[in-house]
Design an enzyme around this catalytic site. Structure first.
Site: not given
Ligand code: UD1
Length: 421
Positions: A22-23, A119, A124, A308, A400
């Site tokens: 995803k990233n 968030c 951030r 992560d 997500r």
């Protein structure tokens, strides 16, 4: 409301195929704005954030098509002038929407992108993104919650040293420099493998881009683009998550479709913790690991241990015989899984950015709440190893970034299902 229901203590076995990252996909999609020639992106993970980016590009007028079955995205923006606005509705659900700022600005000379705001895991800010773009000659104002950026005569190459390491800012400025006049040197860059995947993509499109050393990159702007076909790299966080699932609950679990070199730091830590693995170039077999040892880790930018994977590793630490420590150095509020894990019988104490995990503890199923993407998956992992039933609320966080999580786990004999209430 969708929930996940996990009945724990089932031994996992079989093969888990890791999806595309995803990233890596998100900045590559943002960079597609630079090129009017045909683009094919392969191995795209079908997860909510990628779908949001797809809709954002569509909203801006991109001629983009997603073949879900083949996991491919096609883009053909010949002679298209895209709308240069990324509205709040998109960026609020997916902070990575900010990466279209650099692309729009460098391609069309102006951009209006919603400020993402904070968030759950931290404030951030985007100051480093704006710092880099200003150095390339952008005029930037903030008005009504939007970043208004302009470069009437185009951006100009510059020598820039990022004040601190940021993945998103590095990506944004690399993309912006790709069409700038002249040469850009960026120092103190983030060097995550996903950023290398982005620079490979840009290079294939015709940008002259070279990594001079681990944290320094040289970009010679070039507006003459070529058609491109590119495969997204594997998702190393998904891979790490399933390796930990294997360490917690497997008899023999194969993690396939990866490049184990990229996972060096994570594998070193897991080996030290006593996780039994057979590692080859493109796959890992995780074996039953009964003797988990405590360890101290601190999260850092790549090649350090990834933030992560912090929550997932914490679950494994609850099984270790002794006290483990985690120092979270990237985000200021990334221990929200701790109270939930403690409700499941964990014994974890947190002070500031430090957590102490007292093990071993037998986890017990409970009803818990997902708070962000990686925290959610840590609760699934805890559910796999806990006695009885775990119910995880707010699974939209998980959707997500994890592709078909339940399906992949179910195939390996986990007792997990999605319920709707
Ligand atoms: C990316 C990843 C995310 C990962 C993170 C750190 C994507 C889509 N997301 O997020 O999964 O957890 O890297 O590896 O790739 N910061 C500032 N000012 C800025 C930018 C960042 O202060 O302008 C701070 C952040 O608040 C954070 C730290 O820098 O504390 C690192 O953030 P950054 O590397 O930018 O993370 P993201 O790109 O948002």
């Amino acid at each position: 409301m969708e929930k996940l229901l996990v009945k724990g203590k089932k031994k996992l076995s079989g093969t888990i195929q890791i999806s595309g990252s995803k990233n890596a996909t998100l900045p590559i999609l943002a960079a597609s704005i630079l090129n009017e020639k045909k683009i094919e992106i392969k191995g795209v993970p079908i997860v909510k954030d990628v779908i949001t980016m797809f809709h954002l590009l569509k909203h801006m007028g991109s001629n983009i098509k997603f073949n879900f079955r083949k996991k491919k995205i096609f883009i053909n923006n010949k002679n298209k002038k895209l709308r240069h606005v990324a509205p709040y509705a998109f960026v609020k659900t997916m902070r990575a929407g900010i990466i279209v700022l650099g692309s729009l600005l460098t391609k069309f000379g102006k951009a209006k992108v919603s400020l993402p705001g904070g968030c759950a895991i931290g404030t951030r800010p985007v100051d480093i993104h704006l710092y880099g773009l200003k150095k390339l000659g952008a005029n930037i104002k903030i008005k009504n919650g939007y970043i208004l950026a302009e470069a009437k005569n185009g951006l100009k190459g510059a020598k820039i040293r990022f004040p601190s390491i940021s993945v998103g800012a590095t990506e944004n400025v690399i993309i912006a420099a790709s069409l700038a006049k002249g040469t850009t040197y960026l120092k103190n860059c983030a060097c995550e493998p996903e950023i290398k995947n982005l620079t490979d993509f840009l290079r294939k499109m015709g940008v002259k881009i070279n990594w001079l050393n681990q944290r320094e990159v040289k970009i010679v702007g070039n507006r003459k683009m070529k058609p491109v076909s590119h495969k997204v790299m594997f998702d190393r966080i998904e891979a790490g998550t399933f390796i930990i699932a294997g360490a917690l609950a497997s008899r023999s679990l194969k993690i396939a479709g990866i490049d184990t070199k990229t996972l060096n730091t994570e594998l070193k830590i897991l080996k030290k913790m006593g996780v039994k693995m057979k590692i080859s170039k493109n796959e890992i077999r995780v074996l039953e690991s009964k003797n988990i040892k405590p360890i101290t880790i601190r999260t850092q930018p790549y090649p350090g241990f990834p933030t992560d994977l912090q929550a997932q590793t914490m679950v494994l630490m609850t099984m270790a015989k002794g006290i483990s420590k985690i120092r979270e150095n990237i985000f200021e509020n990334r221990f929200m899984h701790v109270p939930e894990l403690n409700r499941m019988g964990g014994k974890i104490k947190t002070r500031g950015n430090l957590s102490l995990i007292f093990g071993p503890q037998d986890l017990n199923g409970a009803e818990v709440m997902a708070t962000d993407l990686r925290a959610s998956v840590s609760l699934v992992l805890a559910g796999l190893v806990a006695k009885n039933k775990t119910v995880i609320n707010r699974v939209y966080h998980l959707d997500r970034g994890y592709e078909q999580l339940e399906k992949k786990l179910k195939k390996c004999k986990a007792n997990i299902s999605r319920v709707y209430s």
